[in-house]
Design an enzyme around this catalytic site. Structure first.
Site, PDB file in Angstrom:
ATOM      1  N   ARG A  29       1.722  21.318  59.355  1.00 22.49           N
ATOM      2  CA  ARG A  29       2.269  22.030  60.526  1.00 22.49           C
ATOM      3  C   ARG A  29       3.415  22.963  60.156  1.00 22.49           C
ATOM      4  NH1 ARG A  29       0.843  19.148  65.528  1.00 22.49           N
ATOM      5  NH2 ARG A  29      -1.347  18.778  65.144  1.00 22.49           N
ATOM      6  N   ARG A  33       6.183  24.876  66.028  1.00 19.21           N
ATOM      7  CA  ARG A  33       7.198  25.142  67.048  1.00 19.21           C
ATOM      8  C   ARG A  33       8.637  25.024  66.579  1.00 19.21           C
ATOM      9  NH1 ARG A  33       4.272  20.948  70.737  1.00 19.21           N
ATOM     10  NH2 ARG A  33       3.750  20.368  68.606  1.00 19.21           N
ATOM     11  N   ARG A  42       3.531  32.933  69.468  1.00 17.06           N
ATOM     12  CA  ARG A  42       2.701  32.202  70.422  1.00 17.06           C
ATOM     13  C   ARG A  42       2.876  32.778  71.830  1.00 17.06           C
ATOM     14  NH1 ARG A  42       3.613  25.999  72.005  1.00 17.06           N
ATOM     15  NH2 ARG A  42       5.363  27.057  72.976  1.00 17.06           N
ATOM     16  N   ASP A  79      -6.994  24.746  64.733  1.00 15.92           N
ATOM     17  CA  ASP A  79      -6.837  23.363  65.185  1.00 15.92           C
ATOM     18  C   ASP A  79      -8.144  22.621  64.971  1.00 15.92           C
ATOM     19  OD1 ASP A  79      -4.674  21.709  66.836  1.00 15.92           O
ATOM     20  OD2 ASP A  79      -6.673  21.055  67.431  1.00 15.92           O
ATOM     21  N   TYR A 156     -11.262  12.314  70.041  1.00 13.34           N
ATOM     22  CA  TYR A 156     -10.842  13.272  71.075  1.00 13.34           C
ATOM     23  C   TYR A 156     -12.014  13.658  71.981  1.00 13.34           C
ATOM     24  CZ  TYR A 156      -6.348  13.819  68.739  1.00 13.34           C
ATOM     25  OH  TYR A 156      -5.111  13.579  68.215  1.00 13.34           O
TER      26      TYR A 156
HETATM   27  O1  CP3 Z   1      -0.796  22.269  59.544  1.00 17.48           O
HETATM   28  C1  CP3 Z   1      -0.777  23.442  59.972  1.00 17.48           C
HETATM   29  O2  CP3 Z   1       0.253  24.105  60.098  1.00 17.48           O
HETATM   30  C2  CP3 Z   1      -2.102  24.128  60.269  1.00 17.48           C
HETATM   31  C3  CP3 Z   1      -2.494  24.183  61.630  1.00 17.48           C
HETATM   32  C4  CP3 Z   1      -2.875  22.896  62.314  1.00 17.48           C
HETATM   33  C5  CP3 Z   1      -2.611  22.657  63.684  1.00 17.48           C
HETATM   34  N1  CP3 Z   1      -3.219  21.498  64.032  1.00 17.48           N
HETATM   35  C6  CP3 Z   1      -1.851  23.537  64.577  1.00 17.48           C
HETATM   36  C7  CP3 Z   1      -1.295  22.980  65.819  1.00 17.48           C
HETATM   37  C8  CP3 Z   1      -3.575  21.799  61.835  1.00 17.48           C
HETATM   38  C9  CP3 Z   1      -4.034  21.502  60.421  1.00 17.48           C
HETATM   39  C10 CP3 Z   1      -3.800  20.942  62.938  1.00 17.48           C
HETATM   40  C11 CP3 Z   1      -4.565  19.697  62.812  1.00 17.48           C
HETATM   41  C12 CP3 Z   1      -4.666  18.822  63.969  1.00 17.48           C
HETATM   42  N2  CP3 Z   1      -4.760  19.151  65.284  1.00 17.48           N
HETATM   43  C13 CP3 Z   1      -4.780  17.414  63.854  1.00 17.48           C
HETATM   44  C14 CP3 Z   1      -4.833  16.661  62.573  1.00 17.48           C
HETATM   45  C15 CP3 Z   1      -3.492  16.491  61.948  1.00 17.48           C
HETATM   46  C16 CP3 Z   1      -2.513  15.658  62.739  1.00 17.48           C
HETATM   47  O3  CP3 Z   1      -1.537  16.208  63.195  1.00 17.48           O
HETATM   48  O4  CP3 Z   1      -2.754  14.438  62.849  1.00 17.48           O
HETATM   49  C17 CP3 Z   1      -4.877  16.910  65.155  1.00 17.48           C
HETATM   50  C18 CP3 Z   1      -4.996  15.454  65.532  1.00 17.48           C
HETATM   51  C19 CP3 Z   1      -4.883  18.017  66.046  1.00 17.48           C
HETATM   52  C20 CP3 Z   1      -5.036  17.989  67.510  1.00 17.48           C
HETATM   53  C21 CP3 Z   1      -3.820  18.480  68.173  1.00 17.48           C
HETATM   54  N3  CP3 Z   1      -3.407  19.800  68.160  1.00 17.48           N
HETATM   55  C22 CP3 Z   1      -2.896  17.734  68.931  1.00 17.48           C
HETATM   56  C23 CP3 Z   1      -2.972  16.245  69.175  1.00 17.48           C
HETATM   57  C24 CP3 Z   1      -1.930  18.619  69.365  1.00 17.48           C
HETATM   58  C25 CP3 Z   1      -0.797  18.317  70.308  1.00 17.48           C
HETATM   59  C26 CP3 Z   1       0.308  17.627  69.616  1.00 17.48           C
HETATM   60  C27 CP3 Z   1       1.317  18.625  69.149  1.00 17.48           C
HETATM   61  O5  CP3 Z   1       1.750  18.515  67.983  1.00 17.48           O
HETATM   62  O6  CP3 Z   1       1.665  19.477  69.945  1.00 17.48           O
HETATM   63  C28 CP3 Z   1      -2.228  19.913  68.834  1.00 17.48           C
HETATM   64  C29 CP3 Z   1      -1.476  21.152  69.003  1.00 17.48           C
HETATM   65  C30 CP3 Z   1      -1.123  21.937  67.791  1.00 17.48           C
HETATM   66  N4  CP3 Z   1      -1.925  22.160  66.721  1.00 17.48           N
HETATM   67  C31 CP3 Z   1       0.098  22.650  67.597  1.00 17.48           C
HETATM   68  C32 CP3 Z   1      -0.006  23.313  66.366  1.00 17.48           C
HETATM   69  C33 CP3 Z   1       1.000  24.225  65.740  1.00 17.48           C
HETATM   70  C34 CP3 Z   1       1.232  22.747  68.593  1.00 17.48           C
HETATM   71  C35 CP3 Z   1       0.754  23.564  69.744  1.00 17.48           C
HETATM   72  C36 CP3 Z   1       1.767  24.534  70.296  1.00 17.48           C
HETATM   73  O7  CP3 Z   1       2.197  25.481  69.616  1.00 17.48           O
HETATM   74  O8  CP3 Z   1       2.084  24.369  71.482  1.00 17.48           O
END
Ligand code: CP3
Length: 347
Positions: A29, A33, A42, A79, A156
């Site tokens: 990540r 944010r 964003r 994602d 999910y």
């Molecule tokens: O790692 C990186 O920077 C690459 C991009 C990436 C994102 N999600 C961007 C993201 C990657 C590799 C993921 C993987 C992902 N997404 C996983 C597996 C890794 C982990 O964290 O366990 C999972 C389970 C998801 C599903 C997901 N996406 C959830 C549960 C959420 C909400 C929780 C949160 O952190 O907000 C997201 C949103 C998400 N994916 C964000 C980002 C940058 C935040 C969204 C935002 O900007 O509002």
């Protein structure tokens, strides 16, 4: 370059098994944010999903942490839930809460999914992002593509949201075993094609995120975490023999032992629930490991951040290691603490 030439990029060298005096580093990540420039882009995109599907802006946020920190790897901004959407699920994100999807609980739901060939229509903007990044990244930075592992993505798709114990997926596995297995097979195939297409577009490494692998125990872990990873890796390596693959069976505990050997992964990513000295002894014996700083250190900073970073570097110093966090950096993290972490690693 011939197929046998030794890689020059630090991440590729670690993945090939080379022990380096200073481990290469990136963060899960890392585009996220905690960075004001990410929040601004964003906002420009409108929302998170619009950002994921906008190749120019998704490439921009992928590049932001590279410019700010000079990480050794860059991970495609997307994602894991885009794949279920490409298979026909409805997907939306509730700000401050997380993802929501339409739910799936039986054979009819699995049968209604789109065929695997259809995923590329929805996912083509992601491949376009990869193409832009392959052009624009500094030459020493490795581009990592990724997908969710079938079990995690299924949790999910079944529940329609993140769940603390993955209860709905466990329930479908017990009540509708054939439909559940059909879903896992569909996801295994679609994930292989999705990752293949990312590599064709320019990704140099791929990572498989099994964030909820820890809720699978015993034979279930073997069948639903290990075997799908093994199948995806075998299929990818049959097509792309030189492709390095990172597997992340998060919270696998003792089941981290032998995971690389059993699945064919070149590197296992380790969360922060296991100790670095233990992982060096039991997991790094099989090859490269990645991890395992607890993300809260980047919120708190201070001497503990530096001490823990150095402890992890030292624990893994006798084998191939890519420094990373045990899970994604959180929105509350202080961007200055990332500089402190890098200083502790690179000196
Ligand atoms: O790692 C990186 O920077 C690459 C991009 C990436 C994102 N999600 C961007 C993201 C990657 C590799 C993921 C993987 C992902 N997404 C996983 C597996 C890794 C982990 O964290 O366990 C999972 C389970 C998801 C599903 C997901 N996406 C959830 C549960 C959420 C909400 C929780 C949160 O952190 O907000 C997201 C949103 C998400 N994916 C964000 C980002 C940058 C935040 C969204 C935002 O900007 O509002």
């Amino acid at each position: 370059m011939t197929a046998t030439a030794a890689p020059t990029k630090t991440i590729l060298r670690a993945l090939a098994g080379e022990v380096q005096a200073v481990p290469p580093v990136w963060m899960m990540r890392q585009a996220g944010r905690y960075l004001p420039e990410y929040r601004a882009t964003r906002a420009q995109a409108g929302d998170f999903l619009s950002l994921c599907y906008n190749p120019e802006l998704a490439a921009e946020v992928t590049l932001q942490p590279i410019r700010r920190y000079g990480f050794d790897a860059s991970i495609l901004f997307a994602d894991i839930l885009l794949l279920p959407q490409a298979l026909g699920a409805d997907l939306w994100f509730v700000t401050g809460e997380g993802p929501r999807l339409s739910t799936l609980s039986d054979a009819e739901g699995v049968a209604a999914l789109k065929p695997t060939e259809a995923i590329h229509e929805t996912l083509s903007p992601v491949y376009e992002t990869v193409k832009i990044l392959a052009r624009e990244l500094p030459r020493e930075v490795t581009l990592i593509g990724f997908a969710g592992a079938p079990w995690t993505v299924a949790t999910y798709m079944i529940a329609g949201r993140g769940t603390p114990d993955q209860g709905p997926a466990h329930a479908m596995k017990a009540a509708e075993p054939e439909a559940f297995d059909a879903l896992m097979a569909r996801l295994t195939e679609a994930t292989t094609e999705y990752l293949s297409a990312q590599v064709e577009a320019g990704a140099e490494v791929v990572k498989i995120f099994d964030s909820w692998a820890g809720s699978l125990k015993g034979a279930d872990f073997t069948r639903y975490a290990l075997e799908p990873a093994q199948q995806i890796i075998a299929a990818l390596k049959a097509r792309l023999p030189d492709l390095p693959i990172i597997a992340f069976p998060r919270q696998a505990g003792d089941q981290y032992i032998g995971f690389a050997r059993a699945t064919g992964a070149d590197c296992v990513a380790i969360d922060n629930s296991v100790d670095a000295d233990w992982a060096a002894k039991h997991v790094q014996v099989d090859g490269c490991v990645q991890g395992n700083l607890a993300p809260h250190h980047l919120v708190e900073g201070g001497p503990a951040l530096v001490a823990e970073t150095k402890r992890i570097v030292k624990a893994f110093s006798k084998g191939p290691h890519i420094f990373n966090l045990g899970h994604g950096i959180t929105p509350e993290a202080d961007p200055e603490n990332v500089h402190r972490m890098l200083e502790a690693i690179r000196g």
